[in-house]
Design a protein around this motif. Sequence first.
Motif, PDB file in Angstrom:
ATOM      1  N   GLY A  49       7.921 -14.230   5.584  1.00 30.77           N
ATOM      2  CA  GLY A  49       8.514 -12.815   6.601  1.00 30.77           C
ATOM      3  C   GLY A  49       8.896 -13.282   7.646  1.00 30.77           C
TER       4      GLY A  49
ATOM      5  N   ILE B 178      12.184 -12.702   9.638  1.00 35.41           N
ATOM      6  CA  ILE B 178      12.810 -11.819  10.401  1.00 35.41           C
ATOM      7  C   ILE B 178      11.698 -11.735  11.533  1.00 35.41           C
TER       8      ILE B 178
ATOM      9  N   GLY C 234       8.705  -9.373  10.783  1.00 36.11           N
ATOM     10  CA  GLY C 234       8.490 -10.434   9.260  1.00 36.11           C
ATOM     11  C   GLY C 234       7.132 -10.835   9.406  1.00 36.11           C
TER      12      GLY C 234
ATOM     13  N   THR D  94       3.251  -9.691   7.189  1.00 39.33           N
ATOM     14  CA  THR D  94       2.701 -10.459   6.584  1.00 39.33           C
ATOM     15  C   THR D  94       1.469 -11.116   7.440  1.00 39.33           C
TER      16      THR D  94
ATOM     17  N   ILE E 291      14.407  -3.498   5.471  1.00 34.66           N
ATOM     18  CA  ILE E 291      13.789  -4.605   5.974  1.00 34.66           C
ATOM     19  C   ILE E 291      15.229  -5.866   5.491  1.00 34.66           C
TER      20      ILE E 291
END
Length: 386
Positions: free
Chosen positions: A257, A260, A264, A268, A332
């Motif tokens: 994650g 990103i 992200g 997460t 995403i």
Amino acid sequence: MSEAPPKRDAVEAVTWPVRVAAAWTWRLLIIGVGLYYLAQAFLTIELVAFSFVLALFFTAVLHPLERRLRRILPGPPSIPAALALLIGLAVLAGIGWFVSWQITQHSTQLGDQVTAFVDKVKDWLQTGPLHLKSADLDKLSQQITDAVKNNKGTLISGAITTIRTVAEFLGALLLILLSTFFLLRDGEAIWQWTLRLFPRTAHARMDVAGRVGWRTLGGYMRGQVLIALFHGISVMIVLFVLRVPLAAALGVLIFLGSFIPLIGLTVTGSLSVAVALLEHGLTAALVVAIAIVVLIQLEAHLLQPFIMSRSVAVHPLAIALAVITGTTLAGIVGALLAVPLVAFLNSTVHALRETPPEPVGDADFPVKESPPPAEQRVEVEGSAAD
């Protein structure tokens, strides 16, 4: 006899700032229309375009490994390219297997914890400030069950869509692998072919700008790997200390994650907080949440300036806008691709502005001299023989 009044020219009456603003406006409108149609063409071949961009990112990460293998293994360039690609695939496959194994090992325990958490929430809804009646909860559960039963056709069509998505994913994966292999093996030849698409007078500047952008992209990807490793290992240590199940798997998810920016690690990290809440209650969840907030601050004020400063110079506001725009346009995948693309464009535009329009003898890039005509070569060879 009175003189006629002078003729007025409407064009001359327009002030210079207004003329400049109008010139900028119609040019920007044309550029905007061109970008719109370019985006539409990109979306038409969205799967192919995203697959190739991901292949460029993988190539940027694996390129240093491929160069080292090429020095160690003399011979056809296909061998080091294939080995570098296989090593990268082995690492990704190992990460996927490890996460799946961890989830399988702790699935029963997590299922029991989720059930217990649902029971606690149900009890809180009845005894807490809402004071919901048991009949109201049963009615809500029945409505959810009826909604599932009445939308079987939607669920089936959703399953068919999922199957189609899996098929597209497999096709995209094959394209990414092939593109990465050929970019590793024939990257220089592909770049030279790309340069020939532009006017000959622009080759030198495009070559310098493209190579600077490629170095920036590679530096960003490798720097992001280091930052993601730091995040994953740090959270995994905290979870191990708290004896939270799936600590290793959650650490891997934190690692993935972290590629990103902003989003992200938050997503997460929230998952890690939820697992800690299910296992050990509110105190453990608060400890994990505080650890993730500290990691975000360390990334913003220490890791990003220290690791990325040499290769990437993008303002945090530009990063935030790029991530939000990428997420809005492509979900995403857009969030994953936004920041490296912005970093690439930023360095490329700077290189184009700083490179002289015509190569000179003491330029930073080599200037190829045109070979002499055949008649001159014959005269030179004859004089040499004499």
